[in-house]
Design an enzyme around this catalytic site. Structure first.
Site, PDB file in Angstrom:
ATOM      1  N   LYS A   1       0.826  -1.212   0.000  1.00 49.44           N
ATOM      2  CA  LYS A   1       0.000   0.000   0.000  1.00 49.44           C
ATOM      3  C   LYS A   1       0.862   1.265   0.000  1.00 49.44           C
ATOM      4  CE  LYS A   1      -3.969  -2.227   2.260  1.00 49.44           C
ATOM      5  NZ  LYS A   1      -5.000  -2.112   3.335  1.00 49.44           N
TER       6      LYS A   1
ATOM      7  N   TYR B   1     -12.529  -2.675  -3.509  1.00 47.90           N
ATOM      8  CA  TYR B   1     -13.075  -2.674  -2.143  1.00 47.90           C
ATOM      9  C   TYR B   1     -14.600  -2.655  -2.135  1.00 47.90           C
ATOM     10  CZ  TYR B   1      -8.529  -2.058   0.211  1.00 47.90           C
ATOM     11  OH  TYR B   1      -7.257  -2.238   0.720  1.00 47.90           O
TER      12      TYR B   1
ATOM     13  N   ARG C   1      -1.978 -14.082   4.103  1.00 45.38           N
ATOM     14  CA  ARG C   1      -2.745 -13.422   5.180  1.00 45.38           C
ATOM     15  C   ARG C   1      -2.051 -13.629   6.525  1.00 45.38           C
ATOM     16  NH1 ARG C   1      -7.267 -10.169   4.170  1.00 45.38           N
ATOM     17  NH2 ARG C   1      -8.315 -11.064   5.978  1.00 45.38           N
TER      18      ARG C   1
ATOM     19  N   THR D   1      -5.764  -7.079  10.824  1.00 45.22           N
ATOM     20  CA  THR D   1      -6.005  -5.792  10.157  1.00 45.22           C
ATOM     21  C   THR D   1      -5.432  -4.595  10.910  1.00 45.22           C
ATOM     22  OG1 THR D   1      -8.027  -6.742   9.228  1.00 45.22           O
ATOM     23  CG2 THR D   1      -7.821  -4.349   9.168  1.00 45.22           C
TER      24      THR D   1
ATOM     25  N   HIS E   1      -2.212  -5.398   1.454  1.00 46.65           N
ATOM     26  CA  HIS E   1      -3.475  -6.098   1.207  1.00 46.65           C
ATOM     27  C   HIS E   1      -3.161  -7.494   0.713  1.00 46.65           C
ATOM     28  CE1 HIS E   1      -7.405  -7.145  -0.498  1.00 46.65           C
ATOM     29  NE2 HIS E   1      -6.720  -7.605  -1.529  1.00 46.65           N
TER      30      HIS E   1
ATOM     31  N   GLU F   1      -9.884 -10.120  -7.849  1.00 44.08           N
ATOM     32  CA  GLU F   1      -8.934  -9.019  -7.683  1.00 44.08           C
ATOM     33  C   GLU F   1      -7.791  -9.096  -8.707  1.00 44.08           C
ATOM     34  OE1 GLU F   1      -7.827  -9.321  -3.561  1.00 44.08           O
ATOM     35  OE2 GLU F   1      -9.845  -8.793  -2.877  1.00 44.08           O
TER      36      GLU F   1
HETATM   37  P1  DAT Z   1      -8.006  -6.744   5.618  1.00 46.32           P
HETATM   38  O1  DAT Z   1      -7.194  -5.765   4.821  1.00 46.32           O
HETATM   39  O2  DAT Z   1      -7.260  -7.227   6.818  1.00 46.32           O
HETATM   40  O3  DAT Z   1      -8.587  -7.853   4.775  1.00 46.32           O
HETATM   41  P2  DAT Z   1     -10.690  -5.607   5.629  1.00 46.32           P
HETATM   42  O4  DAT Z   1     -10.926  -6.309   4.342  1.00 46.32           O
HETATM   43  O5  DAT Z   1     -11.666  -5.811   6.732  1.00 46.32           O
HETATM   44  O6  DAT Z   1      -9.234  -5.923   6.223  1.00 46.32           O
HETATM   45  O7  DAT Z   1     -10.631  -4.032   5.369  1.00 46.32           O
HETATM   46  C1  DAT Z   1      -9.992  -3.535   4.219  1.00 46.32           C
HETATM   47  C2  DAT Z   1      -9.144  -2.356   4.621  1.00 46.32           C
HETATM   48  O8  DAT Z   1      -9.972  -1.304   5.096  1.00 46.32           O
HETATM   49  C3  DAT Z   1      -8.182  -2.632   5.766  1.00 46.32           C
HETATM   50  O9  DAT Z   1      -6.977  -3.196   5.327  1.00 46.32           O
HETATM   51  C4  DAT Z   1      -7.998  -1.289   6.380  1.00 46.32           C
HETATM   52  C5  DAT Z   1      -9.351  -0.636   6.177  1.00 46.32           C
HETATM   53  N1  DAT Z   1     -10.203  -0.789   7.360  1.00 46.32           N
HETATM   54  C6  DAT Z   1     -10.825  -1.906   7.778  1.00 46.32           C
HETATM   55  N2  DAT Z   1     -11.530  -1.688   8.899  1.00 46.32           N
HETATM   56  C7  DAT Z   1     -11.356  -0.386   9.182  1.00 46.32           C
HETATM   57  C8  DAT Z   1     -11.818   0.475  10.222  1.00 46.32           C
HETATM   58  N3  DAT Z   1     -12.631   0.044  11.191  1.00 46.32           N
HETATM   59  N4  DAT Z   1     -11.417   1.767  10.190  1.00 46.32           N
HETATM   60  C9  DAT Z   1     -10.607   2.230   9.226  1.00 46.32           C
HETATM   61  N5  DAT Z   1     -10.134   1.483   8.212  1.00 46.32           N
HETATM   62  C10 DAT Z   1     -10.498   0.194   8.198  1.00 46.32           C
HETATM   63 MG    MG Z   2      -9.970  -7.741   3.221  1.00 46.16          MG
END
Ligand code: DAT
Ligand code: MG
Length: 143
Positions: A14, A54, A90, A96, A124, A135
């Site tokens: 990122k 996303y 992962r 996260t 990611h 993706e």
């Molecule tokens: P991951 O990247 O671990 O798969 P995710 O798919 O739940 O996590 O979320 C995608 C991205 O969004 C994550 O890498 C960071 C951001 N994110 C997730 N939850 C968040 C939150 N509560 N506040 C701010 N950013 C968040």
């Molecule tokens: Mg995710």
């Protein structure tokens, strides 16, 4: 007997990790684990690509800041291949929230909360076979 499950996953280094000069460190960990790099491209993603990428998070309160952050500079998009690489990456990445991600992981060793909650967490990785295929198709349509 079934053939071993060789998978591909999409990894994004990122913008925070690129800005901090951590591309090499992330790739080093992927290679040290024994996974193969299939494709890599440094690019600044546009908003349309990030909305697709996303899509599962559309409408959540962090969606706008997430897209803004992810388009704030170049990311290194990488297709990584290996047996069970989806769950393996992962595991390398960690959970996260980088503040509480386990030490030994990319997020746990290199990330923390810089005042923007968990948005900036360095990497990611696709979370399942279906999302990996989707993706990879978005970021590398030629593959
Ligand atoms: P991951 O990247 O671990 O798969 P995710 O798919 O739940 O996590 O979320 C995608 C991205 O969004 C994550 O890498 C960071 C951001 N994110 C997730 N939850 C968040 C939150 N509560 N506040 C701010 N950013 C968040
Ligand atoms: Mg995710």
């Amino acid at each position: 007997m079934n053939a071993p499950a060789v998978e591909r996953t999409l990894v994004l280094v990122k913008p925070d990790a690129v800005r901090r000069g951590l591309v090499g460190e992330v790739l080093r960990r992927i290679e040290a684990k024994g996974y193969a790099l299939v494709a890599a491209e440094l690019r600044t993603a546009d908003t349309a690509l990030l909305h697709d990428h996303y899509a599962e998070h559309a409408g959540k309160p962090f969606f706008g800041p997430l897209v803004e952050f992810m388009s704030s500079g170049p990311v290194l998009a990488v297709v990584v291949q290996g047996e069970r690489v989806i769950e393996g990456f992962r595991s390398l990445a960690g959970s996260t929230d980088p503040t509480t991600a386990a030490p030994g992981t990319i997020r746990g060793d290199l990330g923390r909360d810089w005042g923007r909650a968990v948005t900036e967490n360095l990497v990611h990785g696709s979370d399942a076979a279906g999302s990996a295929e989707r993706e990879i198709g978005l970021w590398f349509p030629a593959l």
